[in-house]
Design an enzyme around this catalytic site. Structure first.
Site, PDB file in Angstrom:
ATOM      1  N   ASP A   1       0.822  -1.206   0.000  1.00 44.71           N
ATOM      2  CA  ASP A   1       0.000   0.000   0.000  1.00 44.71           C
ATOM      3  C   ASP A   1       0.861   1.263   0.000  1.00 44.71           C
ATOM      4  O   ASP A   1       0.582   2.212  -0.736  1.00 44.71           O
ATOM      5  CB  ASP A   1      -0.978   0.001   1.172  1.00 44.71           C
ATOM      6  CG  ASP A   1      -0.295  -0.186   2.528  1.00 44.71           C
ATOM      7  OD1 ASP A   1       0.847  -0.692   2.580  1.00 44.71           O
ATOM      8  OD2 ASP A   1      -0.924   0.152   3.546  1.00 44.71           O
TER       9      ASP A   1
ATOM     10  N   ASP B   1      -0.740   8.412   4.049  1.00 44.61           N
ATOM     11  CA  ASP B   1      -1.842   7.479   3.833  1.00 44.61           C
ATOM     12  C   ASP B   1      -2.453   7.204   5.204  1.00 44.61           C
ATOM     13  O   ASP B   1      -1.826   6.596   6.063  1.00 44.61           O
ATOM     14  CB  ASP B   1      -1.338   6.185   3.187  1.00 44.61           C
ATOM     15  CG  ASP B   1      -2.470   5.244   2.797  1.00 44.61           C
ATOM     16  OD1 ASP B   1      -3.631   5.485   3.176  1.00 44.61           O
ATOM     17  OD2 ASP B   1      -2.181   4.244   2.119  1.00 44.61           O
TER      18      ASP B   1
ATOM     19  N   THR C   1      -5.902   2.329   8.462  1.00 47.33           N
ATOM     20  CA  THR C   1      -5.712   1.569   9.696  1.00 47.33           C
ATOM     21  C   THR C   1      -4.419   2.012  10.369  1.00 47.33           C
ATOM     22  O   THR C   1      -4.362   2.196  11.577  1.00 47.33           O
ATOM     23  CB  THR C   1      -5.665   0.057   9.391  1.00 47.33           C
ATOM     24  OG1 THR C   1      -6.879  -0.308   8.733  1.00 47.33           O
ATOM     25  CG2 THR C   1      -5.504  -0.749  10.657  1.00 47.33           C
TER      26      THR C   1
END
Length: 166
Positions: A6, A26, A29
């Site tokens: 990611d 980003d 989570t």
């Protein structure tokens, strides 16, 4: 090979759109902060627990009564009020949200000054919208940055695949 897919894809998404130095955040989570120079070289990064993950970890340490209260109050967009909370739940949520904003500002500004051009800040992930409202600098909010990078990687593989097999 030393970076999660990611993070890698978010960086590819930025590189596909800009050759400027960048701070890439980003906020999902986990909150990742990565730095790129003007040539696209990765300068390093940081990883923090995201808002939801951090709140769940803290809630696990609380007595059952406070865990239920916190779970009932946790909003989609965490509070980031200037005033401290008057109860445990509000103090935890506001403190964690403020802490994330402060960490991103600090780490991004310290690491993002690698040349004469100030880096552009990019923000993606589920917590990107509320974070963009609270950061003290202009950010480019791009909700699909990781998918853009994945697309760029797929195109690269498609175009370079047959030559690799020869």
């Amino acid at each position: 090979t030393q970076m999660g897919a990611d993070r890698y894809c978010a960086l590819l998404g930025v590189l596909a759109r800009s050759g400027e130095p960048a701070v890439v955040v980003d906020a999902g989570t986990a909150v990742t902060i990565d730095l790129l120079d003007a040539g696209g070289r990765h300068l390093g990064g940081y990883i923090l627990p995201g808002y939801g993950l951090g709140m769940r970890a803290v809630a696990d340490l609380l007595p059952e009564r406070l865990r239920r209260t916190l779970a009932a109050l946790e909003p989609d967009a965490p509070p980031c009020a200037d005033a401290p909370g008057h109860n445990t739940a509000d103090a935890l949520m506001g403190g964690w949200a403020r802490g994330l904003v402060a960490a991103i500002e600090f780490l991004g500004s310290r690491g993002g000054q690698s040349g004469p051009v100030a880096p552009r800040w990019w923000l993606t992930g589920g917590d990107g919208p509320w974070l963009s409202e609270h950061l003290k600098r202009g950010v480019r909010l791009e909700p699909d940055l990781v998918l853009e990078g994945l697309w760029q990687q797929a195109l690269h593989e498609l175009h370079s695949g047959p030559e690799r097999d020869r």
